[in-house]
Design an enzyme around this catalytic site. Structure first.
Site, mmCIF file in Angstrom:
data_model
loop_
_atom_site.group_PDB
_atom_site.id
_atom_site.type_symbol
_atom_site.label_atom_id
_atom_site.label_comp_id
_atom_site.label_asym_id
_atom_site.label_seq_id
_atom_site.Cartn_x
_atom_site.Cartn_y
_atom_site.Cartn_z
ATOM 1 N N GLU A 182 90.495 -6.197 60.750
ATOM 2 C CA GLU A 182 91.462 -5.119 60.502
ATOM 3 C C GLU A 182 91.891 -5.080 59.039
ATOM 4 O O GLU A 182 91.985 -4.001 58.456
ATOM 5 C CB GLU A 182 92.700 -5.267 61.396
ATOM 6 C CG GLU A 182 92.419 -5.104 62.888
ATOM 7 C CD GLU A 182 92.124 -3.669 63.329
ATOM 8 O OE1 GLU A 182 92.199 -2.746 62.500
ATOM 9 O OE2 GLU A 182 91.812 -3.492 64.523
ATOM 10 N N ARG A 186 91.042 -1.785 56.782
ATOM 11 C CA ARG A 186 92.200 -0.978 56.368
ATOM 12 C C ARG A 186 92.653 -1.296 54.945
ATOM 13 O O ARG A 186 92.899 -0.386 54.151
ATOM 14 C CB ARG A 186 93.386 -1.218 57.319
ATOM 15 C CG ARG A 186 93.063 -0.839 58.738
ATOM 16 C CD ARG A 186 94.290 -0.894 59.614
ATOM 17 N NE ARG A 186 93.915 -1.005 61.020
ATOM 18 C CZ ARG A 186 94.581 -0.456 62.028
ATOM 19 N NH1 ARG A 186 95.653 0.233 61.803
ATOM 20 N NH2 ARG A 186 94.177 -0.621 63.272
ATOM 21 N N ASP A 315 81.233 -1.080 68.693
ATOM 22 C CA ASP A 315 81.127 0.176 67.907
ATOM 23 C C ASP A 315 80.709 0.099 66.437
ATOM 24 O O ASP A 315 79.595 0.474 66.061
ATOM 25 C CB ASP A 315 82.424 1.008 68.041
ATOM 26 C CG ASP A 315 83.719 0.223 67.829
ATOM 27 O OD1 ASP A 315 83.630 -0.929 67.392
ATOM 28 O OD2 ASP A 315 84.799 0.773 68.090
ATOM 29 N N GLU A 448 88.482 9.277 66.577
ATOM 30 C CA GLU A 448 87.017 9.304 66.765
ATOM 31 C C GLU A 448 86.444 10.666 67.142
ATOM 32 O O GLU A 448 85.344 11.032 66.691
ATOM 33 C CB GLU A 448 86.587 8.262 67.814
ATOM 34 C CG GLU A 448 86.775 6.813 67.366
ATOM 35 C CD GLU A 448 88.204 6.329 67.414
ATOM 36 O OE1 GLU A 448 89.039 6.989 68.081
ATOM 37 O OE2 GLU A 448 88.519 5.308 66.767
HETATM 38 C C1 DMJ Z 1 90.347 2.353 63.522
HETATM 39 O O1 DMJ Z 1 91.082 1.298 63.004
HETATM 40 C C2 DMJ Z 1 88.893 2.228 63.155
HETATM 41 O O2 DMJ Z 1 88.295 3.465 63.315
HETATM 42 C C3 DMJ Z 1 88.164 1.215 63.979
HETATM 43 O O3 DMJ Z 1 86.794 1.163 63.695
HETATM 44 C C4 DMJ Z 1 88.338 1.507 65.434
HETATM 45 N N1 DMJ Z 1 89.663 1.850 65.823
HETATM 46 C C5 DMJ Z 1 90.612 2.460 64.991
HETATM 47 C C6 DMJ Z 1 91.008 3.871 65.354
HETATM 48 O O4 DMJ Z 1 90.940 4.219 66.656
#
Ligand code: DMJ
Length: 556
Positions: A182, A186, A315, A448
């Protein structure tokens, strides 16, 4: 002249005695001085002592700042194309884009007012909010995540305000345990994008400082990083809930883009080596049915539970294989091969068509396909479209597959009372694209589906994607806007939903950015020059044809 041994040793002894005496005298003098100072201090008032301590502290902070601001070695920034503009000619589209900008300003202003410096905002309680992914300290996650969106939208006063907070307050020397994934996507992603857009050194410096703090997470027997690391002690560990002490594919597999840029900008190959080591290790492993399981034990190097998903836990690993290739100016053929192999297996085992003709991506659990698709998996529509060009002679097929996923995800929105999508939805008999369990009916301002609309719009210019994006905008405005910002909702099937009272940082980083881009011209952040990290932070394509990141100074 010869000196007799006895004479020699007695002279040495005398010298040692004299040296000891000198030392004793010095210690005595230091003690007396310290005592004198202490007595002097005691004569002073509390206020005087406090002021002295504060002066000392300021001096240390000032020294640290001077040290922090020391520039990194110069590196040529890739030519940046399309960092502003994109003004639509059509009045209606321009108005829609303005509305989205207004929503961004509302989200930001409220965070500024009620949550400044906290990681996120509680827009109803009107106070700061945080979760364990950010650790225990206030790291201003919303500020860092939002910066590039502010920049792109031309909200420059707000951008400068955020920059000032970062200069004065963002400190990674804290005793706090954070999620490596994270903070990479971010913070490092956000800081790097802000650096490339604005060319302000401070963002690059902060990104590198944070990356250095993450490196101890890689000290495992296999080099697969822990999920969490304490920024101060460097001690790492995994989530308690992960299968058999495993690290998560989507976490250790979503570092590549940022780490390659870090090596590029610093000339230090350490970051590149860490992520390439992960890749090499994965390449050597057996994959059941060609699929990558979501869990890998960093001590033994063995897979944990055989669970594969394109949604949560898996993902962005697939996304980063494709984007590693794109970001290398399509020269990283190894990454492209791994991506192509992975999605061929996914298509074969996980992608199905429902009775009603909706294409969905299920989850593979121990030899069984669960016909459930998460909101997170909806990003894959955009990924398939983005990867179409350069695929093994199947460009048309993948663009079509992307469009089918976009349609399914739109249906998951359209079949709710709020026209906002649930966290996950099922395909089971008569049930199609609808959440069944109460615990899966929430919408937390996720991006998404809108991300997929935007990629499909860029590649097809089919007006349906703008129409669907606008439907989502209106729904967010109607049901998620509250008196102190934007909030998620607990049940998208209820026309009077309760709010979860969280304004997620990714709402500003991703959801609003993708919406804004959907209503902008393609000249804003063109996709042949920019690659978006998984948190929607744009990083420039690196033209590395004649250079290497593995330690060759040519990278400078
Ligand atoms: C985000 O922090 C990023 O897109 C991550 O890859 C997956 N989830 C969240 C948003 O839903």
């Amino acid at each position: 002249m010869n000196v007799l041994p006895t004479e020699n040793s007695s002279r040495e002894k005398r010298e040692i005695r004299e040296e000891e005496e000198r030392l004793r005298n010095k210690i005595r003098a230091d003690h007396e001085k310290a005592l004198e100072e202490a007595k002097e201090k005691l004569k002073k008032s509390r206020e005087e002592i406090r002021a002295e301590i504060q002066t000392e502290k300021n001096k240390v902070a000032q020294d640290m700042k001077t040290k922090e601001k020391k520039p990194l070695p110069p590196v040529s920034i890739p030519k940046l194309i399309g960092i502003s503009g994109g003004d639509p000619e059509d009045t209606d589209i321009r108005k829609k884009r303005e509305k989205i900008k207004e929503m961004m300003k509302y989200a930001w202003d409220n965070y500024r007012l009620y949550g400044w410096g906290h990681n996120e905002l509680r827009p109803i309680a009107k106070k700061g909010h945080s979760t364990n992914i950010f650790g225990s300290s206030q790291m201003g996650a919303t500020i860092v995540d939002a910066l590039d969106t502010l920049y792109i939208m031309g909200l420059h006063d707000e951008f400068r305000d955020g920059q000032k907070w970062i200069e004065d307050n963002l400190d990674f020397s804290v005793n706090s345990e954070v999620s490596v994934f994270e903070v990479n996507i971010r913070f490092i992603g956000g800081l790097l994008a802000a650096y490339y857009l604005s060319e302000e050194e401070i963002f690059k410096i902060k990104a590198v400082q944070l990356a250095e703090k993450l490196l101890p997470a890689f000290n495992t027997p296999t080099g697969i990083p822990w999920a969490m690391v304490n920024l101060k002690s460097g001690v790492g560990r995994n989530w308690g809930w992960a299968s058999a002490g495993s690290s998560i594919l989507a976490e250790f597999g979503t570092l590549h883009m940022e780490f390659v840029h870090l090596s590029y900008l610093t000339g230090d190959p350490v970051y590149y080596k860490k992520v390439m080591h992960i890749r090499k290790l994965l390449q050597k492993m057996d994959r059941p049915n060609g699929l990558y399981p979501n869990y890998l034990n960093p001590r033994t190097g063995r897979w944990g539970q055989y669970h594969t998903s394109v949604g949560g836990l898996g993902d962005s690993f697939y996304e980063y294989l494709l984007k590693a290739w794109l970001m290398s100016d399509k020269t990283d053929h190894e990454a492209r091969r791994m991506y192509d192999d992975a999605i061929e297996a996914i298509e074969k085992h996980l992608i199905k068509k429902s009775r009603g003709g909706l294409t969905f991506i299920g989850e593979w659990k121990n030899g069984h396909l669960e016909k459930k698709m998460g909101h997170l998996a909806c990003f894959a529509g955009g990924m398939f479209a983005l990867g179409a060009d350069g695929s093994r002679d199947k460009a048309g097929h993948y663009l079509e597959l992307g469009a089918e996923i976009a349609r399914t995800c739109h249906e998951s929105y359209d079949r709710t009372a709020l026209k906002l999508g649930p966290e996950s939805f099922k395909f089971d008999g008569a049930v199609e694209a609808v959440a069944v369990r109460q615990a899966e009916k929430y919408y937390i301002l996720r991006p998404e589906v809108i991300e997929t609309y935007w990629y499909l719009w860029r590649f097809t210019h089919d007006p349906r994607y703008r129409q669907w994006g606008w439907e989502a905008t209106l729904a967010i405005e109607k049901y998620c806007r509250v008196s102190g910002g934007f909030s998620g909702v607990k049940d998208v099937y209820s026309s009077t939903p309760a709010h979860d009272d969280v304004q997620q940082s990714f709402f500003l980083a991703e959801t609003l950015k993708y919406l804004y881009l959907l209503f902008s011209g393609d000249d804003l952040l063109p996709l042949d020059h920019w690659v978006f990290n998984t948190e929607a932070h744009p990083l420039p394509v690196l033209h590395l044809a004649n250079t290497t990141l593995s330690g060759n100074p040519a990278v400078r």
